[in-house]
Motif scaffolding. Structure first.
Motif, PDB file in Angstrom:
ATOM      1  N   ASN A 177      52.559  13.869  85.290  1.00  0.00           N
ATOM      2  CA  ASN A 177      51.125  13.974  85.577  1.00  0.00           C
ATOM      3  C   ASN A 177      50.880  15.291  86.317  1.00  0.00           C
ATOM      4  O   ASN A 177      51.824  15.987  86.722  1.00  0.00           O
ATOM      5  CB  ASN A 177      50.630  12.771  86.395  1.00  0.00           C
ATOM      6  CG  ASN A 177      51.471  12.544  87.639  1.00  0.00           C
ATOM      7  OD1 ASN A 177      51.566  13.417  88.503  1.00  0.00           O
ATOM      8  ND2 ASN A 177      52.113  11.381  87.730  1.00  0.00           N
ATOM      9  N   ILE A 178      49.628  15.614  86.521  1.00  0.00           N
ATOM     10  CA  ILE A 178      49.291  16.896  87.118  1.00  0.00           C
ATOM     11  C   ILE A 178      49.754  16.987  88.569  1.00  0.00           C
ATOM     12  O   ILE A 178      50.131  18.064  89.062  1.00  0.00           O
ATOM     13  CB  ILE A 178      47.770  17.173  87.009  1.00  0.00           C
ATOM     14  CG1 ILE A 178      47.498  18.683  87.117  1.00  0.00           C
ATOM     15  CG2 ILE A 178      46.987  16.390  88.049  1.00  0.00           C
ATOM     16  CD1 ILE A 178      47.930  19.482  85.927  1.00  0.00           C
TER      17      ILE A 178
ATOM     18  N   THR B 146      41.375  22.679  88.772  1.00  0.00           N
ATOM     19  CA  THR B 146      42.726  22.113  88.752  1.00  0.00           C
ATOM     20  C   THR B 146      43.741  23.167  88.334  1.00  0.00           C
ATOM     21  O   THR B 146      44.823  23.286  88.938  1.00  0.00           O
ATOM     22  CB  THR B 146      42.792  20.918  87.794  1.00  0.00           C
ATOM     23  OG1 THR B 146      41.865  19.921  88.223  1.00  0.00           O
ATOM     24  CG2 THR B 146      44.191  20.316  87.765  1.00  0.00           C
TER      25      THR B 146
ATOM     26  N   VAL C 141      46.966  24.722  90.375  1.00  0.00           N
ATOM     27  CA  VAL C 141      48.334  24.804  89.857  1.00  0.00           C
ATOM     28  C   VAL C 141      48.923  26.180  90.155  1.00  0.00           C
ATOM     29  O   VAL C 141      50.103  26.307  90.513  1.00  0.00           O
ATOM     30  CB  VAL C 141      48.362  24.524  88.336  1.00  0.00           C
ATOM     31  CG1 VAL C 141      49.724  24.870  87.739  1.00  0.00           C
ATOM     32  CG2 VAL C 141      48.022  23.068  88.062  1.00  0.00           C
TER      33      VAL C 141
ATOM     34  N   PHE D  39      47.876  16.836  79.684  1.00  0.00           N
ATOM     35  CA  PHE D  39      47.264  16.641  81.002  1.00  0.00           C
ATOM     36  C   PHE D  39      45.757  16.397  80.916  1.00  0.00           C
ATOM     37  O   PHE D  39      45.048  16.545  81.912  1.00  0.00           O
ATOM     38  CB  PHE D  39      47.569  17.844  81.900  1.00  0.00           C
ATOM     39  CG  PHE D  39      49.024  17.948  82.287  1.00  0.00           C
ATOM     40  CD1 PHE D  39      49.590  17.044  83.166  1.00  0.00           C
ATOM     41  CD2 PHE D  39      49.833  18.930  81.734  1.00  0.00           C
ATOM     42  CE1 PHE D  39      50.931  17.138  83.519  1.00  0.00           C
ATOM     43  CE2 PHE D  39      51.169  19.025  82.070  1.00  0.00           C
ATOM     44  CZ  PHE D  39      51.730  18.122  82.965  1.00  0.00           C
TER      45      PHE D  39
ATOM     46  N   HIS E 186      47.322  21.201  77.486  1.00  0.00           N
ATOM     47  CA  HIS E 186      45.985  20.693  77.781  1.00  0.00           C
ATOM     48  C   HIS E 186      45.790  19.276  77.233  1.00  0.00           C
ATOM     49  O   HIS E 186      45.103  18.460  77.855  1.00  0.00           O
ATOM     50  CB  HIS E 186      44.936  21.651  77.219  1.00  0.00           C
ATOM     51  CG  HIS E 186      44.896  22.974  77.922  1.00  0.00           C
ATOM     52  ND1 HIS E 186      44.125  23.205  79.032  1.00  0.00           N
ATOM     53  CD2 HIS E 186      45.572  24.135  77.682  1.00  0.00           C
ATOM     54  CE1 HIS E 186      44.297  24.447  79.449  1.00  0.00           C
ATOM     55  NE2 HIS E 186      45.176  25.039  78.644  1.00  0.00           N
TER      56      HIS E 186
ATOM     57  N   PRO F 209      42.681  19.591  81.919  1.00  0.00           N
ATOM     58  CA  PRO F 209      42.349  19.855  83.333  1.00  0.00           C
ATOM     59  C   PRO F 209      41.301  20.951  83.439  1.00  0.00           C
ATOM     60  O   PRO F 209      41.280  21.902  82.644  1.00  0.00           O
ATOM     61  CB  PRO F 209      43.689  20.306  83.930  1.00  0.00           C
ATOM     62  CG  PRO F 209      44.510  20.767  82.760  1.00  0.00           C
ATOM     63  CD  PRO F 209      44.085  19.927  81.604  1.00  0.00           C
TER      64      PRO F 209
END
Length: 503
Positions: free
Chosen positions: A100-101, A49, A53, A42, A39, A45
């Motif tokens: 990155n996400i 989001t 995922v 990233f 967490h 999120p």
């Protein structure tokens, strides 16, 4: 080499199913609040989001299962497994090295494509290499390895939560590259499906594979009979029938096969198992548990499920058949969810201090998944969808069935967080109803397939009956009574077909 080699081949191929379970299971730990480094990296999120995922993986699985049907017929079952394992390596690398996400989600999509391929092709390969009396056990290894993947993921997640850097989430995601590489390399030493070899005209290779898998030095008559059945059935199908996707609904018997294959996978999702699997932390939190205790309970649940699944597929499935476990499992899961709903309604975890109620709630979550699901839809769905289609469209039919699983999976993954948050214990009522519906669907529409060869499924579904395929099975003097019984069965099916044509 016989049964032990057959067992080894089926189990090794199921490493693909292990990847399915591990990738599906580890993401729940990685995105959980316990993985603080994820967490932080990233930038916290939001729930939407994190939901994306999870769900992008299932979306990739849908399209992977779609592609697997085409690949399985063209390059073979064995090579399709290898292709799936290579894609898994690439998807794992993207997830592990995510900067990155967006890159993480891209890796999840690619990994989903791989798992979609493997979730469809592994049970198909297992069913085509298994003798009839062991097909439930060997194809059921798919569910055992899926569960083993979840089990390993739970404990890897439990251990990695104590790391205090990016390795906390990169290591658990990266571990899955090891079984993917092992599967790719190991499949070079395993045989092709004998039925696929026959379809490609490689009959001598196919016969050698049948001997390799099933020969025990005393069953040469069975080997010749089984091979003749395969040969005559596939020869007839190639000469007289097409292999188009429209064949899945071209006749009433074929439509019944298709709807049954799709139904067993759709019903599996509507048991509610993925709500239990993906959102176990939320279910335990609703009962008043928190922190490391949740991951510990999850790990214990996974271990129990593995033991029960193995006992079921080895000792029970090939003895009692497919229908009875599905019916008992559906009613059992409905009962567990009914009690779970009552406990959550009467003793909500955030306000109740009733330890007995909390413990009972945990017990019924475990009974739901580790007992009733593990002895019904879990293993049986993979066995059933892989054995009911004729060779000419077996890959396509299995592909469509698996796609049905992933399509409903995506839907349930999206609505479950909303349902749990907004409805609380009332969300259980949905799956109580769907489990009761599952039981009725099985009772009224699912034929029994226990002990039948793949070539005998035609008679089970009242479909094409190939004269010389039936006769080939009895060319080797297997006994007059058995021969007369088979001829009578074939003639009965022909009578039904004649009536259907007339009407």
């Amino acid at each position: 080499m016989g049964v032990w080699f057959n067992f080894f081949v089926a189990t090794f191929a199921a490493i693909g199913s292990f990847l399915f379970g591990y990738d599906s299971g580890i993401i729940g730990s990685v995105i959980s609040p316990n993985f603080k480094q994820f967490h932080i990296y990233f930038k916290d999120p939001n729930d939407n989001t994190l939901g994306a995922v999870v769900s992008t993986f299932a979306g990739g699985c849908f399209f992977g299962a779609m592609a697997a049907g085409w690949l399985a017929d063209r390059v073979g079952r064995k090579r399709t497994i290898q292709i799936g394992s290579l894609v898994a390596v690439f998807g794992t690398a993207l997830q592990t090295g995510a900067r990155n996400i967006g890159m993480l989600m891209g890796g999840r999509v690619v990994a989903g494509l791989a798992v979609g391929v493997l979730s469809m092709i592994v049970p198909l390969y297992q069913s085509e290499i298994s003798p009839p009396h062991l097909r439930g056990f060997l194809t059921g290894m798919t569910q055992f390895m899926i569960g083993l993947g979840f089990f390993v993921a739970n404990w890897v997640g439990y251990g990695c939560q104590y790391l205090d850097n990016d390795a906390q989430w990169r290591v658990p995601l990266g571990i899955q590259i090891i079984p993917a590489i092992l599967l790719f390399l190991g499949m070079f030493g395993l045989p092709f499906s004998p039925r696929w070899l026959i379809e490609k005209g490689r009959n001598e290779e196919a016969l050698a594979v049948v001997h390799l898998l099933h020969d025990n030095a005393t069953n040469s008559e069975f080997i010749e009979s089984e091979f003749n059945k395969m040969l005559e059935q596939i020869k007839y199908e190639k000469s007289h029938m097409s292999s188009k996707i429209s064949d899945l609904w071209a006749t009433k018997p074929m439509l019944k096969r298709t709807l049954t294959g799709m139904a067993v996978q759709i019903c599996t999702q509507f048991t509610g198992i993925n709500v239990s699997t993906y959102f176990q932390p939320s279910l335990y939190a609703a009962l008043g548990y928190s922190g490391n205790t949740i991951l510990l309970i999850t790990g214990i649940n996974g271990a129990l499920g593995q033991v029960v699944t193995l006992v079921f597929i080895y000792f029970i499935l090939d003895r009692v058949g497919r229908r009875l476990p599905l019916i008992v499992g559906a009613f059992g899961m409905a009962a567990c969810l009914s009690i779970e709903a009552a406990i959550n309604a009467r003793f909500p975890g955030e306000t109740s201090t009733n330890k007995s109620a909390q413990q009972a709630g945990v017990a019924f979550i475990i009974l739901f998944g580790s007992l009733f699901f593990s002895t019904s839809f879990g293993p049986v769905s993979w066995v059933y969808q892989s054995e009911i289609f004729p060779m000419r469209i077996r890959a396509i039919g299995t592909s469509v069935s698996t796609m049905s699983n992933w399509a409903i999976n995506v839907m349930i993954s999206q609505i479950s967080p909303l349902g749990l948050n907004r409805l609380g214990w009332k969300f259980y009522l949905v799956f109580i109803c769907t489990n009761l519906a599952n039981a009725l669907i099985v009772i009224f529409f699912f034929p029994e397939t226990k002990g039948k060869t793949l070539e005998e499924m035609d008679a089970v579904f009242g479909d094409q009956v190939i004269d010389h395929a039936a006769e080939a099975n009895y060319n080797k003097k297997v006994g007059l009574d058995e021969k007369e019984e088979s001829i009578e069965n074939v003639e009965n099916v022909r009578d039904v077909q004649d009536v259907e044509r007339t009407t």
